[in-house]
Enzyme design. Structure first.
Site, PDB file in Angstrom:
ATOM      1  CD  GLU A  58      -1.354  -2.266   2.184  1.00 34.68           C
ATOM      2  OE1 GLU A  58      -0.091  -2.519   1.934  1.00 34.68           O
ATOM      3  OE2 GLU A  58      -2.150  -2.853   2.912  1.00 34.68           O
ATOM      4  CB  CYS A  93      -0.471   0.720   5.006  1.00 31.27           C
ATOM      5  SG  CYS A  93       1.229  -0.053   4.453  1.00 31.27           S
TER       6      CYS A  93
HETATM    7  N1  THU Z   1       2.577  -6.315   4.142  1.00 33.63           N
HETATM    8  C1  THU Z   1       1.852  -5.511   3.142  1.00 33.63           C
HETATM    9  O1  THU Z   1       2.413  -5.222   2.065  1.00 33.63           O
HETATM   10  N2  THU Z   1       0.924  -4.789   3.570  1.00 33.63           N
HETATM   11  C2  THU Z   1      -0.023  -4.836   4.757  1.00 33.63           C
HETATM   12  O2  THU Z   1      -0.934  -3.970   4.998  1.00 33.63           O
HETATM   13  C3  THU Z   1       0.772  -5.950   5.656  1.00 33.63           C
HETATM   14  C4  THU Z   1       1.791  -6.337   5.325  1.00 33.63           C
HETATM   15  C5  THU Z   1       3.660  -7.144   3.754  1.00 33.63           C
HETATM   16  C6  THU Z   1       4.908  -6.844   4.506  1.00 33.63           C
HETATM   17  C7  THU Z   1       5.687  -7.886   4.437  1.00 33.63           C
HETATM   18  O3  THU Z   1       6.314  -8.058   3.359  1.00 33.63           O
HETATM   19  C8  THU Z   1       4.427  -9.122   4.544  1.00 33.63           C
HETATM   20  O4  THU Z   1       3.411  -8.349   4.188  1.00 33.63           O
HETATM   21  C9  THU Z   1       4.403  -9.572   5.836  1.00 33.63           C
HETATM   22  O5  THU Z   1       3.988  -8.833   7.041  1.00 33.63           O
END
Ligand code: THU
Length: 129
Positions: A58, A93
């Site tokens: 995000e 985010c």
């Molecule tokens: N992650 C995201 O990209 N967005 C979120 O809202 C939650 C978590 C990713 C970060 C990390 O690479 C993986 O998911 C595990 O936390």
């Protein structure tokens, strides 16, 4: 709230998720957003051996949109997906999305296989401003 189902953003978010760099968590997350100016931007999560440097899908998409449209960029609607998992944006985010949205802006994510929307205000009621 903008209740546009955003199915085009859903497929773009899936495509972005497939490009994730996530060798540590194996979570492949993708985000697609439409701006008030009509631009469409995507992001995926990009992890790092120094775990704390990881960027979520995000925030990657929001920063991408600012880099292209400039400081006046406003999010009209945003969709996030994760291959094999379902969750709304993480707290960090939510705060970043709120910076570039209104309290009524719709944020879409999957729940039991269906796209559902929550407003920015419902996701982050006590936003820091
Ligand atoms: N992650 C995201 O990209 N967005 C979120 O809202 C939650 C978590 C990713 C970060 C990390 O690479 C993986 O998911 C595990 O936390």
């Amino acid at each position: 709230m903008n209740i546009e189902p955003a199915t085009d953003l859903l497929s773009l978010a899936h495509e972005a998720a497939a490009r994730a760099y996530s060798p540590y968590s194996s979570f492949r997350v993708g985000c697609a957003l439409r701006t008030m100016a009509g631009g469409v931007f995507t992001g995926c999560n990009v992890e790092n051996a120094s775990y704390g440097l990881t960027i979520c899908a995000e925030r990657n998409a929001v920063f991408h949109a600012v880099a292209q449209e400039g400081a006046a960029m406003k999010i009209a609607t945003l969709t996030v997906v994760c291959i094999g998992h379902e969750f709304p944006p993480c707290g960090a985010c939510r705060q970043v999305i709120a910076e570039f949205a209104t309290p009524e802006t719709a944020v879409w994510f999957l729940q039991n296989g269906e796209l559902v929307a929550m407003t920015v205000a419902d996701l982050l009621p006590a936003v820091f401003k």
